[in-house]
Design an enzyme around this catalytic site. Sequence first.
Site, mmCIF file in Angstrom:
data_model
loop_
_atom_site.group_PDB
_atom_site.id
_atom_site.type_symbol
_atom_site.label_atom_id
_atom_site.label_comp_id
_atom_site.label_asym_id
_atom_site.label_seq_id
_atom_site.Cartn_x
_atom_site.Cartn_y
_atom_site.Cartn_z
ATOM 1 N N PRO A 17 52.168 -24.367 98.065
ATOM 2 C CA PRO A 17 52.492 -24.599 96.648
ATOM 3 C C PRO A 17 52.074 -23.387 95.830
ATOM 4 O O PRO A 17 50.925 -22.931 95.911
ATOM 5 C CB PRO A 17 51.646 -25.830 96.298
ATOM 6 C CG PRO A 17 50.519 -25.821 97.283
ATOM 7 C CD PRO A 17 51.069 -25.223 98.534
ATOM 8 N N VAL A 19 52.492 -21.805 91.798
ATOM 9 C CA VAL A 19 52.963 -21.967 90.428
ATOM 10 C C VAL A 19 53.991 -20.886 90.109
ATOM 11 O O VAL A 19 53.794 -19.710 90.422
ATOM 12 C CB VAL A 19 51.781 -21.893 89.438
ATOM 13 C CG1 VAL A 19 52.280 -21.905 88.003
ATOM 14 C CG2 VAL A 19 50.838 -23.067 89.674
ATOM 15 N N CYS A 115 42.824 -25.382 93.153
ATOM 16 C CA CYS A 115 43.152 -24.383 92.130
ATOM 17 C C CYS A 115 41.900 -24.035 91.325
ATOM 18 O O CYS A 115 41.286 -24.916 90.714
ATOM 19 C CB CYS A 115 44.239 -24.895 91.202
ATOM 20 S SG CYS A 115 44.681 -23.700 89.927
ATOM 21 N N GLY A 215 45.716 -16.666 104.580
ATOM 22 C CA GLY A 215 45.742 -15.556 105.526
ATOM 23 C C GLY A 215 46.654 -14.400 105.178
ATOM 24 O O GLY A 215 46.769 -13.448 105.954
#
Length: 488
Positions: A17, A19, A115, A215
């Site tokens: 995910p 933004v 987050c 990674g």
Amino acid sequence: MTVNTPLCFRGKKILAPMVRVGTLPMRLLALDYGADIVYCEELIDIKMLQCKRVINEVLETVDFVAPNDRVVFRTCERERERVVFQMGSADAERALAVAKLVESDVAGIDINMGCPKEYSTKASMGAALLSDPDKIESILTTLVKGICKPVTCKIRILPSVEDTVNLVKRIEKTGIAAIAVHGRKKEERPQHPVHCDVIKAISEAVSIPVIANGGSHDFIKEYADIETFQKATAASSVMIARAAMWNPSVFRKEGFCPLKDVMQDYIKYVLRYDNHYTNTKYCLCQMLREQLETTQGKKLHAAQSTQEICEAFEMGDFYEETTAIFEAKKTSVETKVQDGDDQTEDPDVIKMAVRFDKREYPPQITPKMYLLEWCRKEKHPQPVYETVQRPLDRLFCSVVTVADQKYRSTLWDKSKKLAEQAAAIVCLRALGVPEGKLCEGENHLINKRKRGDQEPLISRDHGEDLAEPSHKKANFIEETSDMNVPKM
């Protein structure tokens, strides 16, 4: 018939995910190149709860549309069994309400617990949840019990390995299907080394699938590196963020596609699914990176529309062709909707094709005022207006009932007020009653004002009735909303 198989999180390569990046065009492109599962960008529970679910017949998508008509989340059949909806939430009941809203259109639900940005943590969401395991347990347990789709969460590691493992063990007991672990602490950034040892300790401590994340900087430069990172963390699957943002063909077994081809493939999805140009521009800038100072990069930076973006990538002709196709489809859908309106129309309604043009009337005088005055004079009940809004184009139509007879215009208007005025005109014309137009000569309502009538008939704002305003029923269509057709 589509068979909805449970999502498996073992041995998968997953788009993380992100933004502003994880919108529909990027998710579909990642699937094309070989991603097994794609996560949407984090969407906040409160914003989602304000949305309506809309079937977009033109784009063949399901849209979740905010009150300001902005599409907050868009998805399609192509990804339905492989997209995970990630939300930001700090409240179990709100999270469940959102999950139920989107459950039928996605393959899984994820809670963002990693987050570190202030906009998330200040609302007790994201990484702020890591310091409140009771709330974590409440949210996840509520979701697992409340929906049928698999539930996951994404976390960052805590200051100590022991605390991180203990937290994950507690999370496992909630019954979630998998956990994604970003191998950095909440204060660490991409330039800090990813802690593979901590992810490995988690992988060895729990039985649910662990998805390794973080990674891109240290490990993943090409497809083969995905397996290297997976082995280093002993994880079940790997989730890729920045490496996929830079070039989503990192998921391709055969190796990277030329960046030019990748960006053109992305733009094709942008046009196909009417992606907003600012989001498109942001994603393409992330792909260009060091090439932003080239001629093409400067054109992209200066672009102020989807069309200008297409021209920067030598896709102007494709833009024109695609726009024409969707305009034709929009027209076809509109015609179908209009035909349906005509077929379901009450045959007892008197109809005329009229519109209200205020330039044809004296200032502050309207047909609605004349109709109200006529009803009073004839001792009829006040006019009753029933107004509906068409989902496809958000136009309005109003039916007015006077003395048990209904009247409406066959033309749809851009506002509720205009639609009501048009309905009043139809009624007045059908009754053979003056409607107050300038061409009708002396206006008795104006004369009443001049005589200082103690019962004001108008307001100072656009001629709306103040004296005993007519009863109105705003019957807005709830099951669907604006279709957000292409505005390219």
